[in-house]
Design a protein around this motif. Structure first.
Motif, mmCIF file in Angstrom:
data_model
loop_
_atom_site.group_PDB
_atom_site.id
_atom_site.type_symbol
_atom_site.label_atom_id
_atom_site.label_comp_id
_atom_site.label_asym_id
_atom_site.label_seq_id
_atom_site.Cartn_x
_atom_site.Cartn_y
_atom_site.Cartn_z
ATOM 1 N N ARG A 1 43.885 43.739 41.785
ATOM 2 C CA ARG A 1 44.041 42.273 42.140
ATOM 3 C C ARG A 1 43.653 41.498 40.761
ATOM 4 O O ARG A 1 42.827 41.745 40.295
ATOM 5 N N GLN B 1 43.409 37.641 38.773
ATOM 6 C CA GLN B 1 42.871 36.465 38.681
ATOM 7 C C GLN B 1 42.489 35.797 37.626
ATOM 8 O O GLN B 1 41.772 36.464 36.769
ATOM 9 N N ILE C 1 40.259 41.592 38.763
ATOM 10 C CA ILE C 1 38.957 40.867 39.279
ATOM 11 C C ILE C 1 37.777 41.704 39.053
ATOM 12 O O ILE C 1 36.721 41.350 39.278
#
Length: 377
Positions: free
Chosen positions: A250, A252, A257
Motif C-alpha cells: 500500500r 500513500q 506505508i
C-alpha cells in the motif's frame, strides 16, 4: 531453550495446514459466512477421517493417545486458517470423560463421538469467573440442575455438553444430554459465525454418574486454556503476516506505508506480542504433557492470549484504514475470531487480576521449578 516442534508434531501440523488450506481460502470463508451453516461440516468430516479430531483421546477409547503438544500444533494451524470446526472441544471433552467420568455416563455413544458422528461440546463459562451459572441441588437420588449456560458453542447441534455447575459449594464438570426436554435451547450465532445456543435448565434431573470426578475441572481447565491460546496464536500470527503484506504494498504520500516509522513500530509491537504468547504457551503445553503443575502458567498464558488478540487485532485493522472495515475484505475475520477467543478466555483484565492475586501469595515463582507452589495443578 529449544522451541522447535518434534517430528511428530511437525507432521500433524503440516497435515492440518494442507487440509485447512483446501477448505479455508478467502472465497470459501466468505461463502461460509453467507451460507448460514453452524460449522464447516465437510471439513469436520475430513478432520475426523484423518484422526485430527481424536488426537488426545486415549488409545483404549479409540483415539490416538497423543499429548497437548501435538494438539496445540494442529490448533495453531486451525487458527491461522480460521477453520470453524470443534476440534479441541470434542476431543478434550472425550479425554476428560474417559479419564474422570463414570462409564455409565457415556456407555453406548462414546464410539460414535470418537468417530465424529455425534458432537460433544463444552463451555467453561462457569469456571472463568467466581461462580458457576448453573446450580445443582440434591433431590433424592438425583441432582436438580437449574440456571443458564449462555452461548454454548454448537449447543443446538451437539448431542451432549460438558458444563460447569455449582454443587455443594464446589464447581464440578457434569455431562448433560441435550435431548432432555427439561432444557430450553435458544440458538444464535457468534460474531465469528459459529453457531451457539443459550441453554436454560429448569429443574433438569441429573444422575450421580453424569458428574465427573472432583479433580476433572483442575485437569481440564489448563488444557482448555492451552487450546484456546493455540488458536489465538494462529489467528494473531496469520493476521500479522497479512497486515505486513498489505503495508508492504500500500502506497500513500508517494511511499509504501510500511516504511513509515509509526507503522513499522506497530508491526514490531504485534510481533513481540505474538512471540510472547508463543513462549508462554510452549511452557504451558510442556508442563501439561510432563505432568507438572501449571496453574500460574495457565493464568499468564490466558492473559497473553487476550492481550495479543486485542493488540494485533486492532493494529491490523488500523493499518488497513478504510479497507479494514469493509467486510468484503478478509482481514476483519481475524478480529472477529480474536474477540470470540478473548471472551472465551475471560478477558485480559480479569486474568491479570487473578494472576496478580496468585503471585501475591506465591512470590518465589520462577526461581526454581521444584517449589511446592509451582506444582499445583
Amino acid at each position: 531453550m529449544d522451541f522447535s516442534l518434534s517430528e511428530d508434531q511437525r507432521a500433524f501440523a503440516q497435515t492440518a495446514q494442507t487440509l485447512f488450506a483446501d477448505y479455508c481460502d478467502d472465497d470459501r470463508l466468505r461463502a461460509f459466512d453467507l451460507g448460514g451453516e453452524p460449522y464447516m461440516r465437510e471439513l469436520w468430516a475430513q478432520c475426523t477421517a484423518m484422526g485430527l479430531a481424536n488426537m488426545v483421546v486415549p488409545e483404549d477409547a479409540g483415539g490416538l493417545g497423543l499429548g497437548m503438544g501435538e494438539l496445540s500444533a494442529v490448533l495453531e494451524q486451525q487458527g491461522r486458517s480460521l477453520a470453524l470446526v470443534p476440534l479441541w472441544e470434542q476431543q478434550l471433552s472425550l479425554a476428560a470423560l474417559v479419564r474422570f467420568g463414570a462409564s455409565r455416563a457415556y456407555e453406548g455413544w462414546l464410539a460414535q463421538a470418537v468417530s465424529g458422528e455425534q458432537l460433544v461440546t463444552v463451555s467453561l463459562e462457569g469456571s472463568v469467573f467466581a461462580r458457576a451459572c448453573l446450580e445443582a441441588r440434591r433431590e433424592g437420588e438425583m441432582w436438580r440442575l437449574s440456571g443458564l449456560a449462555p452461548a454454548v458453542p454448537l449447543g443446538a447441534q451437539a448431542r451432549h455438553a460438558l458444563l460447569v455447575a455449582q454443587r455443594e459449594g464446589a464447581r464440578r464438570l457434569v455431562l448433560i444430554d441435550l435431548t432432555d426436554p427439561a432444557i430450553s435451547i435458544a440458538p444464535g450465532v457468534s460474531q465469528h459465525h459459529l453457531a451457539v445456543a443459550d441453554l436454560r435448565f429448569e429443574g433438569l434431573r441429573v444422575a450421580d454418574h453424569a458428574w465427573l470426578d472432583e479433580a476433572a475441572l483442575d485437569w481440564f481447565e489448563p488444557r482448555a486454556i492451552a487450546c484456546l491460546a493455540s488458536l489465538q496464536l494462529g489467528v494473531s500470527a496469520r493476521q500479522l503476516e497479512r497486515a505486513v503484506d498489505y503495508v508492504s504494498e500500500r502506497r500513500q504520500f508517494g511511499r509504501v506505508i510500511g516504511t513509515f516509522q509509526l507503522v513499522a513500530g506497530q508491526m514490531a509491537d504485534g510481533h513481540i506480542a505474538v512471540e510472547a504468547l508463543r513462549t508462554s504457551l510452549a511452557q504451558l503445553v510442556y508442563r501439561l504433557d510432563a505432568g507438572q503443575g501449571a496453574l500460574p502458567q495457565g493464568w499468564a498464558t490466558r492473559w497473553l492470549a487476550c492481550e495479543a488478540g486485542h493488540r494485533v487485532g486492532h493494529m491490523a485493522q488500523h493499518v488497513h484504514g478504510g479497507i479494514g472495515v469493509d467486510i468484503t475484505f478478509p482481514i476483519h475475520r481475524f478480529l472477529y475470531w480474536s474477540r470470540a477467543l478473548g471472551l472465551a478466555l475471560g478477558g485480559a483484565e480479569h486474568n491479570l487480576a487473578k494472576l496478580g492475586d496468585w503471585l501475591a501469595n506465591h512470590d518465589t515463582l520462577g526461581w526454581k521449578y521444584d517449589h511446592a507452589e509451582d506444582q499445583t495443578v
